[in-house]
Motif scaffolding. Structure first.
Motif, PDB file in Angstrom:
ATOM      1  N   SER A  19       0.827  -1.203   0.000  1.00 23.11           N
ATOM      2  CA  SER A  19       0.000   0.000   0.000  1.00 23.11           C
ATOM      3  C   SER A  19       0.862   1.254   0.000  1.00 23.11           C
ATOM      4  CB  SER A  19      -0.915  -0.006   1.232  1.00 23.11           C
ATOM      5  OG  SER A  19      -1.653   1.186   1.309  1.00 23.11           O
ATOM      6  N   ASP A  20       1.916   1.254   0.797  1.00 25.48           N
ATOM      7  CA  ASP A  20       2.826   2.404   0.832  1.00 25.48           C
ATOM      8  C   ASP A  20       3.444   2.646  -0.536  1.00 25.48           C
ATOM      9  OD1 ASP A  20       2.272   2.805   3.497  1.00 25.48           O
ATOM     10  OD2 ASP A  20       4.163   1.933   4.230  1.00 25.48           O
ATOM     11  N   ALA A  21       3.852   1.580  -1.207  1.00 24.45           N
ATOM     12  CA  ALA A  21       4.444   1.719  -2.542  1.00 24.45           C
ATOM     13  C   ALA A  21       3.425   2.281  -3.533  1.00 24.45           C
ATOM     14  CB  ALA A  21       4.969   0.369  -3.029  1.00 24.45           C
ATOM     15  N   GLU A  22       2.202   1.795  -3.466  1.00 26.59           N
ATOM     16  CA  GLU A  22       1.159   2.291  -4.374  1.00 26.59           C
ATOM     17  C   GLU A  22       0.797   3.746  -4.069  1.00 26.59           C
ATOM     18  OE1 GLU A  22       0.104   0.962  -7.119  1.00 26.59           O
ATOM     19  OE2 GLU A  22       1.230  -0.886  -6.775  1.00 26.59           O
ATOM     20  N   LEU A  23       0.776   4.097  -2.798  1.00 24.65           N
ATOM     21  CA  LEU A  23       0.493   5.488  -2.427  1.00 24.65           C
ATOM     22  C   LEU A  23       1.597   6.425  -2.909  1.00 24.65           C
ATOM     23  CD1 LEU A  23      -1.022   5.085   1.150  1.00 24.65           C
ATOM     24  CD2 LEU A  23      -2.188   5.920  -0.900  1.00 24.65           C
ATOM     25  N   LYS A  24       2.846   5.976  -2.845  1.00 29.11           N
ATOM     26  CA  LYS A  24       3.955   6.790  -3.352  1.00 29.11           C
ATOM     27  C   LYS A  24       3.843   6.954  -4.866  1.00 29.11           C
ATOM     28  CE  LYS A  24       7.243   5.749   0.283  1.00 29.11           C
ATOM     29  NZ  LYS A  24       8.450   5.027   0.670  1.00 29.11           N
ATOM     30  N   PHE A  26       1.063   6.816  -6.670  1.00 31.29           N
ATOM     31  CA  PHE A  26      -0.049   7.727  -6.919  1.00 31.29           C
ATOM     32  C   PHE A  26       0.347   9.160  -6.593  1.00 31.29           C
ATOM     33  CE2 PHE A  26      -3.818   9.964  -5.191  1.00 31.29           C
ATOM     34  CZ  PHE A  26      -4.451  10.182  -6.398  1.00 31.29           C
ATOM     35  N   SER A  27       1.095   9.340  -5.512  1.00 30.27           N
ATOM     36  CA  SER A  27       1.538  10.673  -5.120  1.00 30.27           C
ATOM     37  C   SER A  27       2.402  11.313  -6.207  1.00 30.27           C
ATOM     38  CB  SER A  27       2.317  10.602  -3.811  1.00 30.27           C
ATOM     39  OG  SER A  27       2.784  11.873  -3.443  1.00 30.27           O
ATOM     40  N   ALA A  28       3.252  10.522  -6.837  1.00 36.42           N
ATOM     41  CA  ALA A  28       4.080  11.044  -7.927  1.00 36.42           C
ATOM     42  C   ALA A  28       3.211  11.480  -9.100  1.00 36.42           C
ATOM     43  CB  ALA A  28       5.089   9.991  -8.370  1.00 36.42           C
ATOM     44  N   HIS A  32       2.683  15.455 -10.405  1.00 46.03           N
ATOM     45  CA  HIS A  32       2.885  15.843 -11.806  1.00 46.03           C
ATOM     46  C   HIS A  32       1.607  16.440 -12.401  1.00 46.03           C
ATOM     47  CE1 HIS A  32       5.209  15.732 -15.513  1.00 46.03           C
ATOM     48  NE2 HIS A  32       4.101  15.382 -16.121  1.00 46.03           N
ATOM     49  N   MET A  33       0.477  15.824 -12.108  1.00 46.45           N
ATOM     50  CA  MET A  33      -0.799  16.326 -12.622  1.00 46.45           C
ATOM     51  C   MET A  33      -1.106  17.709 -12.037  1.00 46.45           C
ATOM     52  SD  MET A  33      -3.184  15.396 -14.793  1.00 46.45           S
ATOM     53  CE  MET A  33      -3.550  13.660 -14.885  1.00 46.45           C
ATOM     54  N   ASP A  34      -0.858  17.901 -10.761  1.00 47.94           N
ATOM     55  CA  ASP A  34      -1.077  19.209 -10.135  1.00 47.94           C
ATOM     56  C   ASP A  34      -0.196  20.275 -10.769  1.00 47.94           C
ATOM     57  OD1 ASP A  34      -2.968  18.111  -8.447  1.00 47.94           O
ATOM     58  OD2 ASP A  34      -1.662  18.079  -6.681  1.00 47.94           O
ATOM     59  N   GLY A  89      -3.221   6.471 -16.587  1.00 44.90           N
ATOM     60  CA  GLY A  89      -2.274   5.992 -15.584  1.00 44.90           C
ATOM     61  C   GLY A  89      -2.559   6.577 -14.210  1.00 44.90           C
ATOM     62  N   PHE A  90      -2.961   7.839 -14.198  1.00 47.63           N
ATOM     63  CA  PHE A  90      -3.317   8.519 -12.949  1.00 47.63           C
ATOM     64  C   PHE A  90      -4.498   7.810 -12.293  1.00 47.63           C
ATOM     65  CE2 PHE A  90      -5.946  11.739 -10.813  1.00 47.63           C
ATOM     66  CZ  PHE A  90      -5.046  12.270  -9.907  1.00 47.63           C
ATOM     67  N   GLU A  91      -5.533   7.538 -13.068  1.00 46.20           N
ATOM     68  CA  GLU A  91      -6.725   6.875 -12.518  1.00 46.20           C
ATOM     69  C   GLU A  91      -6.408   5.449 -12.071  1.00 46.20           C
ATOM     70  OE1 GLU A  91      -9.756   7.910 -11.620  1.00 46.20           O
ATOM     71  OE2 GLU A  91      -8.990   9.896 -12.087  1.00 46.20           O
ATOM     72  N   ALA A  92      -5.597   4.740 -12.853  1.00 39.77           N
ATOM     73  CA  ALA A  92      -5.211   3.376 -12.472  1.00 39.77           C
ATOM     74  C   ALA A  92      -4.411   3.390 -11.169  1.00 39.77           C
ATOM     75  CB  ALA A  92      -4.404   2.727 -13.590  1.00 39.77           C
ATOM     76  N   ALA A  93      -3.492   4.333 -11.034  1.00 43.09           N
ATOM     77  CA  ALA A  93      -2.691   4.440  -9.806  1.00 43.09           C
ATOM     78  C   ALA A  93      -3.577   4.798  -8.622  1.00 43.09           C
ATOM     79  CB  ALA A  93      -1.581   5.479  -9.991  1.00 43.09           C
ATOM     80  N   ARG A  94      -4.547   5.676  -8.839  1.00 45.73           N
ATOM     81  CA  ARG A  94      -5.466   6.052  -7.764  1.00 45.73           C
ATOM     82  C   ARG A  94      -6.288   4.847  -7.309  1.00 45.73           C
ATOM     83  NH1 ARG A  94     -10.542   7.014  -7.029  1.00 45.73           N
ATOM     84  NH2 ARG A  94     -11.092   6.799  -9.218  1.00 45.73           N
ATOM     85  N   GLN A  95      -6.830   4.106  -8.271  1.00 48.87           N
ATOM     86  CA  GLN A  95      -7.649   2.943  -7.918  1.00 48.87           C
ATOM     87  C   GLN A  95      -6.827   1.869  -7.214  1.00 48.87           C
ATOM     88  OE1 GLN A  95      -9.484   1.764 -11.596  1.00 48.87           O
ATOM     89  NE2 GLN A  95     -10.959   3.441 -11.552  1.00 48.87           N
ATOM     90  N   LYS A  96      -5.597   1.661  -7.676  1.00 51.11           N
ATOM     91  CA  LYS A  96      -4.732   0.652  -7.062  1.00 51.11           C
ATOM     92  C   LYS A  96      -4.376   1.066  -5.632  1.00 51.11           C
ATOM     93  CE  LYS A  96      -2.082  -3.027  -7.463  1.00 51.11           C
ATOM     94  NZ  LYS A  96      -2.647  -4.351  -7.439  1.00 51.11           N
ATOM     95  N   ALA A  97      -4.097   2.361  -5.419  1.00 52.41           N
ATOM     96  CA  ALA A  97      -3.775   2.843  -4.073  1.00 52.41           C
ATOM     97  C   ALA A  97      -4.964   2.660  -3.139  1.00 52.41           C
ATOM     98  CB  ALA A  97      -3.348   4.308  -4.125  1.00 52.41           C
ATOM     99  N   VAL A  98      -6.156   2.971  -3.616  1.00 52.24           N
ATOM    100  CA  VAL A  98      -7.365   2.790  -2.800  1.00 52.24           C
ATOM    101  C   VAL A  98      -7.568   1.312  -2.472  1.00 52.24           C
ATOM    102  CG1 VAL A  98      -9.891   2.942  -2.848  1.00 52.24           C
ATOM    103  CG2 VAL A  98      -8.514   4.885  -3.592  1.00 52.24           C
ATOM    104  N   GLN A  99      -7.380   0.459  -3.463  1.00 51.51           N
ATOM    105  CA  GLN A  99      -7.552  -0.984  -3.268  1.00 51.51           C
ATOM    106  C   GLN A  99      -6.562  -1.515  -2.231  1.00 51.51           C
ATOM    107  OE1 GLN A  99      -6.649  -3.229  -6.771  1.00 51.51           O
ATOM    108  NE2 GLN A  99      -7.389  -5.138  -5.937  1.00 51.51           N
ATOM    109  N   GLU A 100      -5.306  -1.146  -2.371  1.00 49.06           N
ATOM    110  CA  GLU A 100      -4.289  -1.626  -1.433  1.00 49.06           C
ATOM    111  C   GLU A 100      -4.531  -1.087  -0.024  1.00 49.06           C
ATOM    112  OE1 GLU A 100      -2.129  -4.006  -1.916  1.00 49.06           O
ATOM    113  OE2 GLU A 100      -2.674  -4.188  -4.026  1.00 49.06           O
TER     114      GLU A 100
END
Length: 122
Positions: A19-24, A26-28, A32-34, A89-100
């Protein structure tokens, strides 16, 4: 011998690492998106300001303003294209972070419930 509770604790710890890895990750993406959104807003503000002149343009100033408007419009189009390219990729990373994160929460609750069987029925 490893008990059910210990196994659940270990699984929760592994899930937390993932989860920590996925959150990192997603944070990246989010950072970048911000940055892209901020750059686009700044370009839009510059474009609006260039046409909000209180005095009339001379022909030379109008040419400069037109050239700058064209450059800003191209910059905004490029930023839109980059955001569109990143969005899946942003949405996939967000969903994966939420799932984890959800997996960590579920395993933690299961481990607590296994440690305190009286809580399962309360």
């Amino acid at each position: 011998m490893v008990t059910q509770t210990e196994r659940l604790k270990r699984l929760a710890k592994l899930a937390e690492i993932r989860s920590d890895a996925e959150l990192k990750r997603f944070s990246a993406f989010r950072t970048h998106m911000d940055m892209l959104v901020a750059r686009k807003a700044a370009a839009e503000a510059r474009l609006s300001a260039s046409f909000a002149q209180p005095k009339a343009f001379s022909i030379a100033e109008a040419r400069l303003a037109n050239a700058e408007a064209g450059r800003l419009a191209r910059e905004m189009a490029a930023l839109d294209a980059e955001m569109a390219r990143m969005r899946p990729g942003f949405e996939a990373a967000r969903q994966k972070a939420v799932q984890e994160f959800g997996r960590v929460q579920a395993l933690t609750k299961l481990a607590e419930a296994a440690r305190n069987p009286a809580q399962r029925h309360g």
